[in-house]
Design an enzyme around this catalytic site. Structure first.
Site, PDB file in Angstrom:
ATOM      1  N   ARG A   1       0.862  -1.179   0.000  1.00  0.00           N
ATOM      2  CA  ARG A   1       0.000   0.000   0.000  1.00  0.00           C
ATOM      3  C   ARG A   1       0.896   1.225   0.000  1.00  0.00           C
ATOM      4  O   ARG A   1       2.095   1.130   0.226  1.00  0.00           O
ATOM      5  CB  ARG A   1      -0.932   0.018   1.205  1.00  0.00           C
ATOM      6  CG  ARG A   1      -0.215   0.215   2.528  1.00  0.00           C
ATOM      7  CD  ARG A   1      -1.195   0.220   3.693  1.00  0.00           C
ATOM      8  NE  ARG A   1      -2.012   1.428   3.720  1.00  0.00           N
ATOM      9  CZ  ARG A   1      -1.717   2.526   4.426  1.00  0.00           C
ATOM     10  NH1 ARG A   1      -0.630   2.574   5.148  1.00  0.00           N
ATOM     11  NH2 ARG A   1      -2.525   3.572   4.422  1.00  0.00           N
TER      12      ARG A   1
ATOM     13  N   ASN B   1       1.456   5.243   1.507  1.00  0.00           N
ATOM     14  CA  ASN B   1       1.085   6.260   2.474  1.00  0.00           C
ATOM     15  C   ASN B   1       1.848   7.515   2.076  1.00  0.00           C
ATOM     16  O   ASN B   1       2.810   7.453   1.311  1.00  0.00           O
ATOM     17  CB  ASN B   1       1.464   5.792   3.883  1.00  0.00           C
ATOM     18  CG  ASN B   1       0.781   6.637   4.941  1.00  0.00           C
ATOM     19  OD1 ASN B   1      -0.108   7.448   4.635  1.00  0.00           O
ATOM     20  ND2 ASN B   1       1.215   6.474   6.179  1.00  0.00           N
TER      21      ASN B   1
END
Lengths: 314, 351
Positions: free
Chosen positions: B224, B226
């Site tokens: 993911r 960020n």
């Protein structure tokens, strides 16, 4: 590492241990090292034969960390869904089979001061890879195996190399579970795998002796057989017949439905699906008491139906 | 694949770090839409994706040698940035094996791993390392295995032990962090170390993410993104050094914001480890100044919109309050308001 999926393995040996147990040695078909596996890990074999397909999970009994071979022990299930009979009767050395990478839902507890391992029948297989690691770490353990008189010799041969802390009990009446659990020192973790009744007896005795739930670990690969029923997929209206010797998950897979799954033993929660109508027969270890009573969720890998049909949120 | 390393660039003092044209175009831009919102934006870490940065197990880029030196400087001052609890030794070896296997496979011209049973030889050409050692025997390496291999990797790493139905942060190498401290978080559970994050707890994001991670499978890593913003290309924005970097936030003005303010993106990867059953969490930071990023038209316009409309709670949490309006004002003239394509790709081949 990002592994190719599935892993393709060649059967190197297929050796009967008893009339119903067979030990398989699998090696990588391409010779590349297999992913290492820790104690408690299993692989899913993807078997195919004459238009039928099975996904069967088997614990690795090979020495933990070995990368040149995996070993499994397969019991021919009497009311077989077909996978174990296929392994016993059809597969032979040299044959290729597809495997998942190892999955571990039953690892040793790094923080345990002592491991108490309790197996029932062939359910002992996920525990067989614990002693080599625990001995290497000089971590104290004891292993109790409950089996039938006929298989005493088989399990003695399999387990006695693990040293003096291995005890074989013939029949459930021969093991004093409350006594064994009560005399463990604080900080012991118990690991049990075997028939449902044995696991309930161990978890019940542990609770009665005041063990914290976080120190009690169980794993089952119980066959999900029972009365046939119909699964109705609410979104498409499809009706899928679930045969008596087939799990709901297997019936969904056979019908080409893309259903989630991981452990295939009712432990991990991955295959959870909503139930819109009908009463589930819960056989998993994942849902809480209130969730079971609510009847709005089902683990398709092991649970079945108390009603002729289940309407699923699929 | 040849990588033109920039061994002399710095992440402190004179901040000589910069991105080449190629590095700008491969930047893992994090905003697929004009508006940023929290989601469980986790996907399989496969060899595909809109930037080449996603195509290897661990991405090595032109900043590799300079980041290695920066990490060594941080550890020299503060050895506590690398800590692993004693029960995680199997996870240390798992990490070493994973990173060595992946780098040797993805970058054969740079790294070689030869194995003869437990006798291993590791060659790291960019760093001039040739190390023979015995796998499983820590005394055969110059430092413990987790520290040894993460000193030679880009980005931070933490080790999560899985027990009692949750994850515990029981180790890490953390020298390039966005204002969090391994020394503070070590031994915490998943919900404890995420405690300070606003909004997401109420949305149930962490409950769902934990359930997902507990079932993470060997051989099927996930990733993911960020993001936050950092003044200067400074990798070590740690709480321990707040007196050093905190005042930078007051130093910006309309004249220097384009040069000094950086978008900082973390490519986070999660791997199940085989022997320990632990999870390795990689946090790889990429930095790009507003000036560099603005050379990609779509990204310039989209970053303007995201920053302009960002939830005030997130502005506060990400520490952007002091300079967000400066950044928005700097970006605004380059945004004509025209609709932008969905997704994160740069939509141009050169800058």
């Amino acid at each position: 590492m990002i592994h190719g999926d599935p892993i393709i393995a060649r059967i190197r040996e297929s050796r009967p241990l008893s009339p119903t147990l067979k030990r398989l040695v699998l090696e990588p078909a391409d010779g590349a090292p297999l992913p290492p596996a820790a104690p408690g890990a299993h692989v899913t074999l993807r078997l195919k034969s004459a238009g039928r397909a099975w996904n069967n999970a088997y614990s690795l009994v090979s020495e933990p960390g070995r990368r040149d071979r995996y070993e499994i022990i397969v019991r021919r299930v009497h009311a077989s869904r077909g996978g174990s009979a296929h392994i016993h009767d059809t597969l032979a050395p040299g044959d290729l089979i597809d495997l998942s990478a190892p999955i571990n839902l039953f690892p040793p507890a790094a923080s345990a001061r002592r491991h108490l391992l309790i197996g029932g029948g062939v359910g002992v297989t996920p525990l067989m890879s614990f002693p080599p690691l625990l001995r290497a770490l000089r971590a104290p353990f004891e292993l109790h195996q409950v089996c039938s008189a006929a298989e005493r010799g088989v399990f003695e041969a399999l387990l006695s190399p693990h040293g003096p802390d291995v005890h074989i009990h013939v029949g459930r009446g021969a093991i004093d579970l409350p006594g064994i659990l009560e005399r463990q020192p604080l900080g012991t973790h118990v690991f049990v795998c075997g028939p449902e009744a044995l696991m309930e007896a161990v978890t019940g005795a542990a609770a009665a002796a005041g063990w914290p739930a976080s120190s009690v670990h169980q794993e089952s690969f119980a066959a999900a057989s029972g009365a046939p029923f119909t699964a109705v997929l609410a979104r498409s209206g499809r009706r899928i017949a679930v045969a008596g010797n087939q799990s709901l998950l297997e019936a969904l897979e056979a019908a080409g439905v893309d259903a989630p799954s991981l452990c295939r033993g009712g432990a991990c929660g991955e295959c959870m699906i909503g139930v819109l109508d009908g009463a589930p027969d819960h056989r998993d270890h994942y849902l809480s008491g209130p969730e079971r009573a609510g009847g709005a969720l089902i683990m398709t890998c092991v649970s079945r139906a108390r009603t002729p049909a289940l309407v699923l949120d699929l | 694949m040849t990588i033109a390393f920039k061994p002399l660039e710095t992440f402190r003092d004179d901040f000589s770090f910069s991105n080449s044209d190629e590095a700008i175009l491969r930047f893992p831009f994090p905003f697929p839409e004009d508006r940023y919102r929290y989601t469980v934006n986790t996907e399989p870490h496969v060899r595909a994706g809109p930037s080449p940065a996603y195509h290897q197990v661990f991405d090595i880029d032109e900043h590799y040698i300079a980041e290695h030196r920066e990490r060594a400087l941080v550890l020299e001052r503060d050895p506590g940035r690398c800590q692993v609890l004693p029960h995680m030794m199997a996870a240390q070896w798992d990490t070493l094996e994973l990173i060595m296997e992946a780098l040797a496979l993805d970058y054969p011209a740079l790294f070689t791993l030869d194995r003869e049973g437990e006798a291993w030889r590791w060659i790291n050409r960019p760093l001039n390392i040739d190390q023979a050692f015995v796998f499983g025997r820590p005394e055969t390496l110059p430092c413990p295995p987790f520290e040894y291999i993460t000193r030679q990797a880009q980005g931070d790493f933490t080790l999560q032990d899985q027990r009692e139905g949750t994850l515990f942060m029981d180790g890490g190498m953390v020298t390039t962090q966005a204002d969090w401290s391994l020394a503070f978080d070590l031994g915490m559970t998943f919900h404890e170390w995420h405690g300070p994050v606003p909004l997401a707890h109420e949305l149930g994001v962490f409950d769902r993410a934990l359930q997902y991670l507990l079932r993470l499978q060997l051989g099927h890593p996930v990733r993911r993104l960020n993001w936050t913003m950092t003044v200067h290309p400074r990798l070590d924005t740690s709480p321990e050094l707040y007196p050093v970097w905190g005042p930078d936030r007051a130093s910006m003005n309309a004249g220097n914001v384009g040069r000094t303010l950086n978008l900082r993106v973390e490519l986070q990867t999660l791997f199940r480890l085989p022997r320990s059953n632990a999870i390795l969490f990689g946090i790889r930071a990429y930095l790009i100044s507003l000036e560099e990023l603005s050379r990609v038209t779509k990204w310039r316009k989209r970053l303007h919109r995201v920053l302009r409309d960002l939830d005030p709670v997130l502005v506060e949490y990400k520490g952007l309050a002091r300079y967000r309006s400066l950044a928005v004002d700097w970006l605004a003239p380059g945004d004509d308001g025209a609709p932008l394509s969905r997704g994160v790709g740069p939509d141009q081949d050169r800058v």
